[in-house]
Design a protein around this motif. Structure first.
Motif, PDB file in Angstrom:
ATOM      1  N   GLU A 136       0.846  -1.196   0.000  1.00  0.00           N
ATOM      2  CA  GLU A 136       0.000   0.000   0.000  1.00  0.00           C
ATOM      3  C   GLU A 136       0.883   1.249   0.000  1.00  0.00           C
ATOM      4  O   GLU A 136       1.886   1.312   0.691  1.00  0.00           O
ATOM      5  CB  GLU A 136      -0.937   0.001   1.203  1.00  0.00           C
TER       6      GLU A 136
ATOM      7  N   GLY B 124      -0.629   5.508 -11.065  1.00  0.00           N
ATOM      8  CA  GLY B 124      -1.362   5.688  -9.825  1.00  0.00           C
ATOM      9  C   GLY B 124      -0.588   5.190  -8.625  1.00  0.00           C
ATOM     10  O   GLY B 124       0.612   4.932  -8.706  1.00  0.00           O
TER      11      GLY B 124
ATOM     12  N   ALA C 182      -3.850   2.137  -3.280  1.00  0.00           N
ATOM     13  CA  ALA C 182      -4.645   2.717  -2.196  1.00  0.00           C
ATOM     14  C   ALA C 182      -4.878   1.695  -1.092  1.00  0.00           C
ATOM     15  O   ALA C 182      -4.842   2.024   0.091  1.00  0.00           O
ATOM     16  CB  ALA C 182      -5.971   3.224  -2.730  1.00  0.00           C
ATOM     17  N   THR C 183      -5.127   0.446  -1.500  1.00  0.00           N
ATOM     18  CA  THR C 183      -5.399  -0.612  -0.530  1.00  0.00           C
ATOM     19  C   THR C 183      -5.109  -1.960  -1.169  1.00  0.00           C
ATOM     20  O   THR C 183      -5.058  -2.076  -2.391  1.00  0.00           O
ATOM     21  CB  THR C 183      -6.864  -0.535  -0.035  1.00  0.00           C
TER      22      THR C 183
ATOM     23  N   TYR D  13      -5.562  -2.385  -5.166  1.00  0.00           N
ATOM     24  CA  TYR D  13      -6.518  -1.444  -5.739  1.00  0.00           C
ATOM     25  C   TYR D  13      -5.805  -0.111  -5.892  1.00  0.00           C
ATOM     26  O   TYR D  13      -5.264   0.431  -4.931  1.00  0.00           O
ATOM     27  CB  TYR D  13      -7.759  -1.318  -4.861  1.00  0.00           C
ATOM     28  N   VAL D  14      -5.792   0.398  -7.117  1.00  0.00           N
ATOM     29  CA  VAL D  14      -5.000   1.570  -7.479  1.00  0.00           C
ATOM     30  C   VAL D  14      -5.876   2.798  -7.613  1.00  0.00           C
ATOM     31  O   VAL D  14      -6.918   2.770  -8.271  1.00  0.00           O
ATOM     32  CB  VAL D  14      -4.260   1.318  -8.811  1.00  0.00           C
ATOM     33  N   GLU D  15      -5.428   3.875  -6.984  1.00  0.00           N
ATOM     34  CA  GLU D  15      -6.044   5.183  -7.190  1.00  0.00           C
ATOM     35  C   GLU D  15      -5.299   5.812  -8.364  1.00  0.00           C
ATOM     36  O   GLU D  15      -4.093   6.057  -8.276  1.00  0.00           O
ATOM     37  CB  GLU D  15      -5.890   6.041  -5.950  1.00  0.00           C
TER      38      GLU D  15
ATOM     39  N   TRP E 166      -9.400   0.139 -17.200  1.00  0.00           N
ATOM     40  CA  TRP E 166     -10.062   0.947 -16.182  1.00  0.00           C
ATOM     41  C   TRP E 166     -11.080   1.839 -16.877  1.00  0.00           C
ATOM     42  O   TRP E 166     -10.903   3.031 -17.043  1.00  0.00           O
ATOM     43  CB  TRP E 166      -9.053   1.783 -15.412  1.00  0.00           C
TER      44      TRP E 166
ATOM     45  N   GLU F 226     -15.217   5.399 -10.839  1.00  0.00           N
ATOM     46  CA  GLU F 226     -14.664   4.629  -9.730  1.00  0.00           C
ATOM     47  C   GLU F 226     -13.484   5.378  -9.118  1.00  0.00           C
ATOM     48  O   GLU F 226     -12.775   6.103  -9.803  1.00  0.00           O
ATOM     49  CB  GLU F 226     -14.197   3.250 -10.209  1.00  0.00           C
ATOM     50  N   GLU F 227     -13.259   5.174  -7.819  1.00  0.00           N
ATOM     51  CA  GLU F 227     -12.131   5.815  -7.150  1.00  0.00           C
ATOM     52  C   GLU F 227     -10.870   4.972  -7.233  1.00  0.00           C
ATOM     53  O   GLU F 227      -9.775   5.503  -7.266  1.00  0.00           O
ATOM     54  CB  GLU F 227     -12.478   6.090  -5.692  1.00  0.00           C
ATOM     55  N   THR F 228     -11.024   3.636  -7.209  1.00  0.00           N
ATOM     56  CA  THR F 228      -9.879   2.739  -7.311  1.00  0.00           C
ATOM     57  C   THR F 228     -10.191   1.616  -8.298  1.00  0.00           C
ATOM     58  O   THR F 228     -11.352   1.304  -8.554  1.00  0.00           O
ATOM     59  CB  THR F 228      -9.515   2.104  -5.947  1.00  0.00           C
TER      60      THR F 228
END
Length: 78
Positions: free
Chosen positions: A9, A21, A24-25, A32-34, A49, A54-56
């Motif tokens: 992370e 990016g 993110a988590t 999961y990529v921001e 994507w 979506e945020e991530t």
């Protein structure tokens, strides 16, 4: 290849010379990529994507080439 863990992370996610990016988590081994705010729609589409609302976005394991101390490197071609 290294398995993705929570310790990844915050790492940058790069494709070629482009930072796409930041992780993110990590949930159940999936990062999961921001996306980088400057990422173009074309690059996002190449990464799969498509839903820009979506945020991530999840990284698919087959896209990952290498995991280093600082970043996760993706394949340079879709």
């Amino acid at each position: 290849m290294s398995r993705i863990t929570e310790s990844d992370e915050g790492k940058s996610v790069v494709r070629g010379d482009t930072t796409v990016g930041i992780v993110a988590t990590v949930e159940h081994g999936t990062a999961y990529v921001e996306p980088d705010p400057g990422l173009t729609d074309k690059v996002m589409s190449q990464l799969g994507w498509k839903d820009i609302d979506e945020e991530t976005f999840p990284l698919q394991e087959q896209e990952i080439v290498d995991v280093t101390d600082d970043e996760i490197k993706l394949q340079t071609s879709p």
